[in-house]
Design an enzyme around this catalytic site. Sequence first.
Site, PDB file in Angstrom:
ATOM      1  N   ALA A  62       0.854  -1.191   0.000  1.00  0.00           N
ATOM      2  CA  ALA A  62       0.000   0.000   0.000  1.00  0.00           C
ATOM      3  C   ALA A  62       0.888   1.240   0.000  1.00  0.00           C
ATOM      4  O   ALA A  62       2.036   1.181   0.441  1.00  0.00           O
ATOM      5  CB  ALA A  62      -0.870  -0.021   1.251  1.00  0.00           C
ATOM      6  N   GLY A 103       0.999  -5.330   0.797  1.00  0.00           N
ATOM      7  CA  GLY A 103      -0.076  -5.469  -0.190  1.00  0.00           C
ATOM      8  C   GLY A 103       0.434  -5.989  -1.528  1.00  0.00           C
ATOM      9  O   GLY A 103      -0.358  -6.504  -2.336  1.00  0.00           O
ATOM     10  N   GLU A 106       0.252  -9.607  -1.013  1.00  0.00           N
ATOM     11  CA  GLU A 106      -1.177  -9.957  -0.920  1.00  0.00           C
ATOM     12  C   GLU A 106      -1.815  -9.972  -2.304  1.00  0.00           C
ATOM     13  O   GLU A 106      -2.632 -10.838  -2.630  1.00  0.00           O
ATOM     14  CB  GLU A 106      -1.897  -8.962   0.003  1.00  0.00           C
ATOM     15  CG  GLU A 106      -1.479  -9.149   1.467  1.00  0.00           C
ATOM     16  CD  GLU A 106      -2.030  -8.064   2.370  1.00  0.00           C
ATOM     17  OE1 GLU A 106      -1.717  -6.878   2.131  1.00  0.00           O
ATOM     18  OE2 GLU A 106      -2.768  -8.385   3.308  1.00  0.00           O
ATOM     19  N   GLU A 126       4.118  -5.425   7.342  1.00  0.00           N
ATOM     20  CA  GLU A 126       3.175  -4.481   7.959  1.00  0.00           C
ATOM     21  C   GLU A 126       3.388  -4.283   9.451  1.00  0.00           C
ATOM     22  O   GLU A 126       3.222  -3.181   9.974  1.00  0.00           O
ATOM     23  CB  GLU A 126       1.729  -4.935   7.708  1.00  0.00           C
ATOM     24  CG  GLU A 126       1.245  -4.754   6.269  1.00  0.00           C
ATOM     25  CD  GLU A 126       1.534  -5.965   5.390  1.00  0.00           C
ATOM     26  OE1 GLU A 126       2.428  -6.767   5.736  1.00  0.00           O
ATOM     27  OE2 GLU A 126       0.859  -6.116   4.356  1.00  0.00           O
TER      28      GLU A 126
HETATM   29  C1  3H9 Z   1       0.533  -2.481   3.243  1.00  0.00           C
HETATM   30  O1  3H9 Z   1       0.877  -2.914   2.181  1.00  0.00           O
HETATM   31  C2  3H9 Z   1      -0.813  -2.733   3.834  1.00  0.00           C
HETATM   32  C3  3H9 Z   1      -1.478  -3.891   3.189  1.00  0.00           C
HETATM   33  O2  3H9 Z   1      -1.522  -5.006   4.059  1.00  0.00           O
HETATM   34  C4  3H9 Z   1      -2.857  -3.654   2.668  1.00  0.00           C
HETATM   35  C5  3H9 Z   1      -3.706  -2.639   3.268  1.00  0.00           C
HETATM   36  C6  3H9 Z   1      -5.132  -2.636   2.841  1.00  0.00           C
HETATM   37  N1  3H9 Z   1       4.437   3.715   0.250  1.00  0.00           N
HETATM   38  O3  3H9 Z   1      13.044   2.645   1.087  1.00  0.00           O
HETATM   39  P1  3H9 Z   1      13.502   3.417  -0.080  1.00  0.00           P
HETATM   40  C7  3H9 Z   1       9.120   5.559  -0.737  1.00  0.00           C
HETATM   41  S1  3H9 Z   1       1.564  -1.449   4.136  1.00  0.00           S
HETATM   42  C8  3H9 Z   1       4.826   4.971   0.007  1.00  0.00           C
HETATM   43  O4  3H9 Z   1      14.497   4.480   0.102  1.00  0.00           O
HETATM   44  P2  3H9 Z   1      14.887   1.156  -1.151  1.00  0.00           P
HETATM   45  C9  3H9 Z   1      10.097   5.978   0.331  1.00  0.00           C
HETATM   46  O5  3H9 Z   1       9.463   6.811   1.276  1.00  0.00           O
HETATM   47  C10 3H9 Z   1       3.050  -1.348   3.169  1.00  0.00           C
HETATM   48  N2  3H9 Z   1       6.113   5.314  -0.212  1.00  0.00           N
HETATM   49  O6  3H9 Z   1      13.987   2.444  -1.257  1.00  0.00           O
HETATM   50  C11 3H9 Z   1      11.137   6.698  -0.485  1.00  0.00           C
HETATM   51  O7  3H9 Z   1      10.656   7.991  -0.764  1.00  0.00           O
HETATM   52  P3  3H9 Z   1      11.655   9.242  -0.890  1.00  0.00           P
HETATM   53  C12 3H9 Z   1       3.879  -2.548   3.278  1.00  0.00           C
HETATM   54  C13 3H9 Z   1       7.017   4.340  -0.176  1.00  0.00           C
HETATM   55  O8  3H9 Z   1      15.240   0.787  -2.519  1.00  0.00           O
HETATM   56  C14 3H9 Z   1      11.167   5.904  -1.800  1.00  0.00           C
HETATM   57  O9  3H9 Z   1       9.916   5.214  -1.853  1.00  0.00           O
HETATM   58  N3  3H9 Z   1       5.101  -2.367   2.563  1.00  0.00           N
HETATM   59  C15 3H9 Z   1       6.676   3.020   0.089  1.00  0.00           C
HETATM   60  O10 3H9 Z   1      15.942   1.331  -0.121  1.00  0.00           O
HETATM   61  C16 3H9 Z   1      12.295   4.905  -1.872  1.00  0.00           C
HETATM   62  O11 3H9 Z   1      12.212   4.035  -0.745  1.00  0.00           O
HETATM   63  C17 3H9 Z   1       6.228  -1.924   3.142  1.00  0.00           C
HETATM   64  O12 3H9 Z   1       6.278  -1.703   4.327  1.00  0.00           O
HETATM   65  C18 3H9 Z   1       5.313   2.711   0.295  1.00  0.00           C
HETATM   66  N4  3H9 Z   1       4.889   1.458   0.521  1.00  0.00           N
HETATM   67  O13 3H9 Z   1      13.903   0.042  -0.559  1.00  0.00           O
HETATM   68  C19 3H9 Z   1       7.415  -1.741   2.248  1.00  0.00           C
HETATM   69  N5  3H9 Z   1       7.804   2.263   0.066  1.00  0.00           N
HETATM   70  O14 3H9 Z   1      12.583   8.900  -2.011  1.00  0.00           O
HETATM   71  C20 3H9 Z   1       8.049  -0.390   2.472  1.00  0.00           C
HETATM   72  C21 3H9 Z   1       8.806   3.112  -0.197  1.00  0.00           C
HETATM   73  O15 3H9 Z   1      10.752  10.376  -1.130  1.00  0.00           O
HETATM   74  N6  3H9 Z   1       9.148  -0.139   1.590  1.00  0.00           N
HETATM   75  N7  3H9 Z   1       8.342   4.354  -0.363  1.00  0.00           N
HETATM   76  O16 3H9 Z   1      12.364   9.321   0.434  1.00  0.00           O
HETATM   77  C22 3H9 Z   1      10.364  -0.707   1.704  1.00  0.00           C
HETATM   78  O17 3H9 Z   1      10.587  -1.571   2.519  1.00  0.00           O
HETATM   79  C23 3H9 Z   1      11.447  -0.221   0.799  1.00  0.00           C
HETATM   80  O18 3H9 Z   1      11.058   1.020   0.285  1.00  0.00           O
HETATM   81  C24 3H9 Z   1      11.800  -1.132  -0.403  1.00  0.00           C
HETATM   82  C25 3H9 Z   1      12.812  -0.404  -1.316  1.00  0.00           C
HETATM   83  C26 3H9 Z   1      12.438  -2.434   0.123  1.00  0.00           C
HETATM   84  C27 3H9 Z   1      10.580  -1.459  -1.208  1.00  0.00           C
END
Ligand code: 3H9
Length: 704
Positions: A62, A103, A106, A126
């Site tokens: 998400a 998500g 999912e 999450e």
């Molecule tokens: C969910 O899915 C709920 C569900 O169960 C369903 C609900 C109904 N959203 O980390 P980075 C941005 S909850 C918005 O530096 P990397 C981040 O802020 C979600 N923004 O990259 C950054 O912005 P900025 C579950 C996001 O290569 C930019 O992207 N998922 C999101 O080191 C780069 O990110 C997670 O918890 C997001 N979901 O790592 C995964 N993700 O450049 C969260 C990232 O402006 N994400 N951004 O500062 C991560 O773990 C890492 O970003 C990932 C890439 C491993 C994907």
Amino acid sequence: MSPVEYAKHGTVAVLTVNNPPVNAMSPGVPKGVVRGVERANGDAGVAAVVLIGAGRGFIAGADIRYFSRPWPEGEETFKDIIAAFEASPKPVVAAIHGHALGGGLETAMACHYRVIAPAARVGQPEVKLGFPPGAGGTQRLPRLAGVAAALDMIVSGAPVKAREAADLGIVDATIEGDLLEGAVAFAAARGAEAGPHRRVRDIEIALDDRGVFDAKRKEIARRSRGMRAPYACIECVEAAVDLDFDAGVERERAIFEDCVESGESKALRHVFFAERAARKIPGVGKEVEPRAIAKAGVLGAGTMGGGIAMNFANAGIPVTVVERNREAIDRGMATIERNYAATVAKGRMSREAMDARMALIAPSTDYGDLADADMIIEAVFEEMAVKKEVFAALDRVAKPDAILTSNTSYLDIDEIADTIPNRRGHVLGTHFFSPANVMRLLEVVRTRTVSDVDLVTTMEVGRGMRKLPIVAGVCHGFIGNRMLEGYFGEAALMVEEGATPARIDTVMVDYGMAMGPLAVADLAGLDVGWRKRKDAAGGRNPPAERGSHVSTRLCEMGRFGQKTGRGYYIYEEGSRRPTPDPEVDRLAAEAAADLGLEPRAFGDDEIVERCMYPLVNIGADILAEGHALRASDIDLVYINGYGYPAWRGGPMHWAGAVGLDKVHDAVRRYRDALGFGHWRPSPLLKRLAEEGGTFEDFDRENAG
Ligand code: 3H9
């Protein structure tokens, strides 16, 4: 333009999610996916659908920003995607590379099939945001991977690699080579088979041992102190076992929605974005690229120096460690070797990896061996005169453009830089936290004169060491230690006023701190402050002042804390467990009598306020002075360097949750009652309190 592209590859429709940087499910993405599935089903020439991500990965879940802002009215959601997939007579195949998280996984599990690239990872992180998966993850993952494995993944939030995902049955095939090509071939073959295609929801759930849930609760009890989300995850998986699929999904959704609104989740989301913001330095653009650090040097092989040398080796950077004499360097190298061996013994590192790291660390007793280092960190005795001597010596041997940093925790690094004017642009601070090879926090102390390139390079080196580098300005104690003054000070004062060390520490541990302030004081050594007070008194016994009575008396008795087996507590031989000591209560009563204080009972709230509000108040000053770039950086400092609970978001975030007006009122009240410097209300705290704002508002204003 839709963030989901539609293309046909023979009989296969390919939906490509293209929503940089990580393909989060922002508004527009679900709509694009749903429309794509409809179009594919309406096309007689299409037999199957592939869902794939453009760029770095599949789907990162998400869009986390939308947990704090409204989702656009009428816009499709995960629910619509899942319904579209499950209703599709044509098989849908998720093609995963990079990451399928939250998500994202999912969504993939709602497809009929999943294929994966060998380097990809899948997970349900999450819980790290303070809620369980909310789009069926807790119901589908146990059906694919089995209850125990799903429980591990969902409760820990840790992703698994492609191979494990395949072994667990989360994915159906691993595609070596071109993922799209392989996925299209896989989908075409499935599309040619007669339906209906199996949906994950229809898999029978198997559980032999219902004890897994309670066992998991027990396993996580210590590390999940004060938290709800890990337990919410367990409840959801339990629902998968106890209820039919639709009822399970409903139950998951209710728990998820409840958790999203919790203070814990708001705090953890704040931490997520804080970590990303901390990488940015206002005024230093992307065009400033870090320099390559091919070789490093460390001065001093004591506890800190040795740990820092290990950090370089862990980052793959060859490092020379210099000590005064052979004996000192041998001792330092033996400690490094012992530390690595302990990691190997715990099974967290292979013997080969240890040997490779040891091979990167070269011992020396000659400053001349630092001549080819691109970066040198000094970790010698914490005294200005000694540091200046070291920098003068480095000036004679180091490369003209070598980055020279001091691992000081308090000293004025601008003053040090000024002693070697030709190198001022290359001098800054790197404040590691003990044990330096373990603690994640690194304060990167920005001198007046350091170049942007060297600052950015030092941050990058820190990240290479797997640290969390936070920019701090030059001031006494930088961010973390400067704020501590009031924290420890108030704990000591409360002891004199009648609260026992055990009472204070218990309240603070219940608040969420890894250790209470008085147990930490015992760990750090009471003699450090005592010596400082003695120095200030010209070497004589320091005058008894409010707050130092008990600790001074303890030091006079040779009770310096853990290292002498006694301090505020008693420690049995070889144990780190503090046992309360009536002798200390007697000293406290004596102090109270000397000071004319009437010992009294303390409520939990007062203990928390008196420990925490000075942190917030001083933090506000640090922020207003620009010695921290943002309040969220201060939060990260406390979470990663001082055992502050992440689920409270850091002291500045927490203060906002309490209400800055309430905090400000209390600060004024304590100033009137107690008068100490750390209670002088910060003008920034006052302003935000009056405006009804938070420190996050301040950060937003400053980010423009
Ligand atoms: C969910 O899915 C709920 C569900 O169960 C369903 C609900 C109904 N959203 O980390 P980075 C941005 S909850 C918005 O530096 P990397 C981040 O802020 C979600 N923004 O990259 C950054 O912005 P900025 C579950 C996001 O290569 C930019 O992207 N998922 C999101 O080191 C780069 O990110 C997670 O918890 C997001 N979901 O790592 C995964 N993700 O450049 C969260 C990232 O402006 N994400 N951004 O500062 C991560 O773990 C890492 O970003 C990932 C890439 C491993 C994907």
